[in-house]
Design a protein around this motif. Structure first.
Motif, PDB file in Angstrom:
ATOM      1  N   LEU A  64       0.995  -1.333   0.604  1.00 17.08           N
ATOM      2  CA  LEU A  64       0.272  -0.171  -0.337  1.00 17.08           C
ATOM      3  C   LEU A  64       0.734   1.754  -0.074  1.00 17.08           C
ATOM      4  O   LEU A  64       0.855   1.853   1.575  1.00 17.08           O
ATOM      5  N   PRO A  65       1.682   1.701  -1.126  1.00 18.11           N
ATOM      6  CA  PRO A  65       2.257   3.056  -1.215  1.00 18.11           C
ATOM      7  C   PRO A  65       1.412   4.189  -0.705  1.00 18.11           C
ATOM      8  O   PRO A  65       0.334   4.454  -1.342  1.00 18.11           O
ATOM      9  N   LEU A  66       2.287   5.056  -0.503  1.00 16.13           N
ATOM     10  CA  LEU A  66       1.810   6.269  -0.265  1.00 16.13           C
ATOM     11  C   LEU A  66       0.864   6.751  -2.011  1.00 16.13           C
ATOM     12  O   LEU A  66       1.739   6.582  -2.712  1.00 16.13           O
ATOM     13  N   ARG A  67      -0.297   7.788  -1.902  1.00 19.63           N
ATOM     14  CA  ARG A  67      -0.822   8.055  -2.901  1.00 19.63           C
ATOM     15  C   ARG A  67      -0.031   9.891  -2.965  1.00 19.63           C
ATOM     16  O   ARG A  67      -0.430  10.499  -1.455  1.00 19.63           O
ATOM     17  N   ALA A  68       0.303   9.975  -4.355  1.00 21.50           N
ATOM     18  CA  ALA A  68       0.782  11.762  -4.226  1.00 21.50           C
ATOM     19  C   ALA A  68      -0.100  12.544  -5.204  1.00 21.50           C
ATOM     20  O   ALA A  68       0.090  11.110  -6.372  1.00 21.50           O
ATOM     21  N   TYR A  69      -0.246  13.573  -4.879  1.00 19.59           N
ATOM     22  CA  TYR A  69      -1.277  13.922  -6.101  1.00 19.59           C
ATOM     23  C   TYR A  69      -0.744  15.491  -6.294  1.00 19.59           C
ATOM     24  O   TYR A  69      -0.647  15.937  -4.753  1.00 19.59           O
ATOM     25  N   PHE A  70      -0.776  15.963  -7.624  1.00 15.33           N
ATOM     26  CA  PHE A  70      -0.397  17.567  -7.714  1.00 15.33           C
ATOM     27  C   PHE A  70      -1.512  18.239  -7.712  1.00 15.33           C
ATOM     28  O   PHE A  70      -2.032  18.008  -8.399  1.00 15.33           O
ATOM     29  N   VAL A  71      -1.442  19.286  -7.008  1.00 16.94           N
ATOM     30  CA  VAL A  71      -2.414  20.246  -6.601  1.00 16.94           C
ATOM     31  C   VAL A  71      -2.851  21.472  -6.745  1.00 16.94           C
ATOM     32  O   VAL A  71      -1.889  22.014  -6.603  1.00 16.94           O
ATOM     33  N   PRO A  72      -2.981  22.411  -8.602  1.00 15.56           N
ATOM     34  CA  PRO A  72      -2.844  23.919  -8.461  1.00 15.56           C
ATOM     35  C   PRO A  72      -3.100  24.502  -7.319  1.00 15.56           C
ATOM     36  O   PRO A  72      -3.853  23.979  -5.933  1.00 15.56           O
ATOM     37  N   ALA A  73      -2.918  25.205  -6.868  1.00 22.82           N
ATOM     38  CA  ALA A  73      -3.177  26.517  -5.712  1.00 22.82           C
ATOM     39  C   ALA A  73      -4.640  26.922  -5.696  1.00 22.82           C
ATOM     40  O   ALA A  73      -5.516  26.871  -6.409  1.00 22.82           O
ATOM     41  N   HIS A  74      -5.284  26.831  -5.450  1.00 23.04           N
ATOM     42  CA  HIS A  74      -6.974  27.019  -4.305  1.00 23.04           C
ATOM     43  C   HIS A  74      -6.744  27.014  -2.595  1.00 23.04           C
ATOM     44  O   HIS A  74      -5.845  26.744  -2.231  1.00 23.04           O
ATOM     45  N   PRO A  75      -7.922  28.596  -2.789  1.00 19.67           N
ATOM     46  CA  PRO A  75      -7.927  27.873  -1.370  1.00 19.67           C
ATOM     47  C   PRO A  75      -9.367  27.082  -0.903  1.00 19.67           C
ATOM     48  O   PRO A  75      -9.416  25.981  -1.219  1.00 19.67           O
ATOM     49  N   GLY A  76      -9.415  26.743   0.771  1.00 19.50           N
ATOM     50  CA  GLY A  76      -9.943  25.888   1.635  1.00 19.50           C
ATOM     51  C   GLY A  76      -9.863  26.119   2.986  1.00 19.50           C
ATOM     52  O   GLY A  76      -9.049  27.196   3.461  1.00 19.50           O
ATOM     53  N   ARG A  77     -10.729  24.943   3.494  1.00 14.67           N
ATOM     54  CA  ARG A  77     -10.495  25.681   5.017  1.00 14.67           C
ATOM     55  C   ARG A  77      -9.820  24.265   6.348  1.00 14.67           C
ATOM     56  O   ARG A  77     -10.475  24.694   6.729  1.00 14.67           O
ATOM     57  N   ARG A  78     -10.039  23.230   5.007  1.00  9.60           N
ATOM     58  CA  ARG A  78      -8.925  21.987   5.898  1.00  9.60           C
ATOM     59  C   ARG A  78      -7.901  22.273   6.243  1.00  9.60           C
ATOM     60  O   ARG A  78      -7.106  22.657   5.076  1.00  9.60           O
ATOM     61  N   PRO A  79      -6.932  21.576   7.362  1.00  7.49           N
ATOM     62  CA  PRO A  79      -5.243  22.101   7.333  1.00  7.49           C
ATOM     63  C   PRO A  79      -4.537  21.024   6.348  1.00  7.49           C
ATOM     64  O   PRO A  79      -5.429  20.385   5.570  1.00  7.49           O
ATOM     65  N   ALA A  80      -3.568  21.588   6.182  1.00  6.60           N
ATOM     66  CA  ALA A  80      -3.046  21.331   5.617  1.00  6.60           C
ATOM     67  C   ALA A  80      -2.117  19.831   5.687  1.00  6.60           C
ATOM     68  O   ALA A  80      -1.213  18.910   4.902  1.00  6.60           O
ATOM     69  N   ARG A  81      -2.423  19.406   6.945  1.00  8.89           N
ATOM     70  CA  ARG A  81      -2.035  17.730   7.588  1.00  8.89           C
ATOM     71  C   ARG A  81      -3.175  17.448   8.896  1.00  8.89           C
ATOM     72  O   ARG A  81      -3.567  18.248   9.333  1.00  8.89           O
ATOM     73  N   PHE A  82      -3.601  16.590   8.264  1.00  9.85           N
ATOM     74  CA  PHE A  82      -4.687  16.083   9.703  1.00  9.85           C
ATOM     75  C   PHE A  82      -4.557  14.438   9.436  1.00  9.85           C
ATOM     76  O   PHE A  82      -4.316  13.474   8.006  1.00  9.85           O
ATOM     77  N   GLY A  83      -4.892  13.877  10.309  1.00  9.06           N
ATOM     78  CA  GLY A  83      -4.738  12.100  10.575  1.00  9.06           C
ATOM     79  C   GLY A  83      -6.255  11.731  11.090  1.00  9.06           C
ATOM     80  O   GLY A  83      -6.920  12.712  12.495  1.00  9.06           O
ATOM     81  N   LEU A  84      -6.562  10.906  10.470  1.00  7.22           N
ATOM     82  CA  LEU A  84      -7.743  10.331  11.258  1.00  7.22           C
ATOM     83  C   LEU A  84      -7.606   9.360  12.670  1.00  7.22           C
ATOM     84  O   LEU A  84      -8.918   9.978  13.074  1.00  7.22           O
ATOM     85  N   VAL A  85      -5.884   8.835  12.518  1.00  8.59           N
ATOM     86  CA  VAL A  85      -6.990   7.690  13.640  1.00  8.59           C
ATOM     87  C   VAL A  85      -5.344   6.678  13.731  1.00  8.59           C
ATOM     88  O   VAL A  85      -4.692   6.554  12.384  1.00  8.59           O
ATOM     89  N   ARG A  86      -4.497   7.176  14.625  1.00 12.44           N
ATOM     90  CA  ARG A  86      -3.430   6.248  14.477  1.00 12.44           C
ATOM     91  C   ARG A  86      -3.697   5.205  16.502  1.00 12.44           C
ATOM     92  O   ARG A  86      -4.472   5.939  17.222  1.00 12.44           O
ATOM     93  N   ALA A  87      -3.085   4.733  16.190  1.00  9.99           N
ATOM     94  CA  ALA A  87      -2.793   3.420  17.921  1.00  9.99           C
ATOM     95  C   ALA A  87      -1.302   3.856  18.028  1.00  9.99           C
ATOM     96  O   ALA A  87      -0.244   3.730  16.765  1.00  9.99           O
ATOM     97  N   ASP A  88      -1.306   4.568  19.411  1.00 10.73           N
ATOM     98  CA  ASP A  88      -0.376   4.046  20.142  1.00 10.73           C
ATOM     99  C   ASP A  88       0.518   2.825  20.486  1.00 10.73           C
ATOM    100  O   ASP A  88       1.542   2.854  20.564  1.00 10.73           O
ATOM    101  N   ALA A  89       0.221   1.847  20.206  1.00  9.06           N
ATOM    102  CA  ALA A  89       1.006   0.238  20.577  1.00  9.06           C
ATOM    103  C   ALA A  89       1.459  -0.018  19.266  1.00  9.06           C
ATOM    104  O   ALA A  89       0.427  -0.507  17.870  1.00  9.06           O
ATOM    105  N   ARG A  90       2.313  -0.157  19.041  1.00  6.75           N
ATOM    106  CA  ARG A  90       3.481  -0.739  17.757  1.00  6.75           C
ATOM    107  C   ARG A  90       3.037  -2.356  16.862  1.00  6.75           C
ATOM    108  O   ARG A  90       2.940  -2.199  16.115  1.00  6.75           O
TER     109      ARG A  90
END
Length: 539
Positions: free
Chosen positions: A436-462
């Motif tokens: 499951l490699p990371l997915r990357a997309y080029f996106v031209p500049a545009h306005p928005g209200r969501r942050p530049a970095r976001f994570g939905l859920v993570r676990a603290d136990a490896r």
């Protein structure tokens, strides 16, 4: 028994793996889009999953059906891919416009439950060549141009840490030139003799002989040689494969008696020479089958990838790849779904003797006290680990019940991952990242209200894997399914990117719910070895 079913009809098996991974990503991204106001594509996902499950039926996925089945299956996998890609693209179309991007940017999505910094490749407009690339905190990120046309360039770079089940925006600054990688942190590729090469990064130094074999792999972090003395890894081996009874079903032990090793010099050339990625291409032919292999090393990645293409035209022939390693162990460990198990590397008993070909999912590992080597794959299922030799079955060519089984073009990747400790030191994660490699997309500049970095859920136990994030089948909320991967027990905290307003535990089919406590954006629970737990959360 029926050991050949781990390998027969390889295109179907790889399509199965690719479909499982695609729908894993599609569910997560559709869930994130749904949280941000989009409709969840339940109908398309269910239709795709039903086709995936249909094609896992005996004898389709085992590779023991007639030829007509695989023509129909091929068409169904095309439909599965089209449905999954449609869901994924519609989710992206709902998510990306909401993210704030004041400058031309690359947005990278991570569909796994831990921060990731494995490399990404992406195409951007040619006019951005030479401009600095900055992460969401304004830190400069070195990149390498690996291809260009009049209209676009292709970049490869390693992000710093893409959030678990989330994304991060990397923006192009108006200043130039772009940063260079600090001395000693890159990857190098050099010729050290006629047809012999060395690939080196900060983790390892790999020596490739004129046949394309790995004659040395020095683990620089552990200070030890990985390949057994006098042996060679990435050794392609051909065997006569004529089972006594069931052609597509069986591999008999006597196949080992007729073996051909590909030791003659191959055509080798350098495709890329760093500093972030180096690629060595090996071309060769055996029998009627040409093979192209690209050995890939990245600056910041502790695994060595072997990207392989074969135009297969052999009959009753088994193709394996072998890695004799400097490791002594009485048992090897193999991934199974939601866990792993050990099998012996010796033949002390009759039942040990019978395990000369065994099934596994994304990896197998051979570890001794304090050190080990894992062999990862992106769509193979038959392993053979005897004494200190790790082998993966790549292709077969039975003629019954399908006379044309596996004839034609195949693509697959396997990877060697040496590590300190045993497989618990990173094998599970490295295998997921390969698939499951990371997915990357080029996106031209545009306005928005969501942050530049976001994570939905993570676990603290490896030792805990968040395997699934999807919309609940009934009612509001998301399903988050986790499993314990290392055979350990202990406390676990799931941290969500937004506060919870309800949390429930349920069974695998999302029934028998019971309400469980939570605090803000955190859900805490206890897990036991190899346990699977399923939660429905409202965010």
């Amino acid at each position: 028994y029926h050991r050949g079913t781990y390998t027969s009809q390889a295109r179907t098996k790889r399509a199965n793996r690719q479909s499982e991974c695609l729908y894993h990503e599609a569910e997560f991204l559709a869930s994130l889009a749904h949280l941000w106001g989009a409709e969840y594509p339940r109908k398309e996902l269910e239709e795709g999953w039903r086709l995936i499950l249909l094609n896992q039926f005996h004898d389709i996925l085992p590779g023991s059906s007639i030829g007509a089945v695989y023509e129909e299956s091929r068409q169904q996998y095309e439909k599965i891919q089209n449905l999954g890609q449609k869901v994924l693209e519609e989710a992206m179309a709902a998510i990306i416009p909401q993210i704030e991007m004041p400058e031309d940017s690359i947005v990278i999505f991570n569909a796994l439950g831990w921060k990731r910094r494995d490399p990404v490749e992406v195409a951007v407009p040619a006019g951005l060549a030479g401009r600095r690339l900055l992460d969401s905190l304004g830190r400069e990120i070195p990149y390498q141009v690996v291809g260009k046309t009049a209209d676009e360039i292709r970049l490869v770079f390693a992000p710093r840490a893409i959030p678990a089940y989330g994304y991060e925006v990397y923006r192009f600054d108006k200043e130039s030139p772009a940063a260079l990688l600090p001395e000693g942190e890159g990857v190098s590729l050099r010729e050290v003799g006629t047809g012999a090469y060395v690939l080196e990064n900060r983790f390892f130094r790999a020596a490739i002989d004129p046949a394309g074999r790995l004659v040395s792999l020095l683990d620089k972090t552990a200070g030890r040689e990985v390949i057994a003395e006098g042996a060679a890894g990435n050794e392609l081996q051909l065997f006569e494969d004529k089972p006594l009874r069931f052609d597509a079903w069986d591999i008999n032990l006597f196949y080992r008696e007729k073996k051909w090793t590909l030791e003659d010099p191959a055509e080798i050339r350098v495709l890329e020479r760093g500093p972030l990625r180096a690629v060595l291409e090996i071309r060769r032919r055996f029998g009627r089958s040409p093979l192209v292999q690209r050995i890939v090393a990245h600056a910041g990645l502790p695994r060595l990838d072997f990207r392989t293409e074969v135009d297969w035209h052999e009959r009753h022939t088994l193709l394996k790849v072998a890695f004799p390693v400097e490791v002594h162990a009485m048992a090897a460990t193999y991934e199974i779904q939601f866990g792993s198990l050990e099998r012996p590397t010796h033949t002390n008993t009759s039942w040990d003797w019978a395990r000369f070909e065994v099934p596994a999912q994304k990896w197998a590992d051979l570890s001794e006290g304090g050190y080990g080597v894992s062999l990862l794959n992106d769509g193979k299922y038959g392993y053979d680990v005897h004494e200190n030799i790790l082998r993966l079955s790549l292709l077969r060519s039975p003629t019954h019940p399908d006379p044309e089984a596996d004839q034609g073009r195949h693509e697959f990747t396997y990877s060697l991952y040496p590590h300190r400790g045993d497989w618990r030191r990173g094998t599970v994660r490295r295998a997921y990242e390969l698939n499951l490699p990371l997915r990357a997309y080029f996106v031209p500049a545009h306005p928005g209200r969501r942050p530049a970095r976001f994570g939905l859920v993570r676990a603290d136990a490896r030792h805990v894997v968040i395997e699934t994030v999807k919309k609940a089948e009934e009612g509001p909320g998301l399903i988050v399914r986790v499993y314990e991967a290392h055979g350990r027990r202990g406390p676990v905290t799931l941290s969500f990117g937004l506060p919870l307003r309800a949390a429930y535990e349920c069974n695998l089919v999302e029934e028998e719910e019971r309400e469980i406590p939570y605090e803000g954006e955190k859900l805490r629970f206890w897990i036991t070895p190899y346990q699977i737990r399923t939660f429905r959360v409202e965010i």
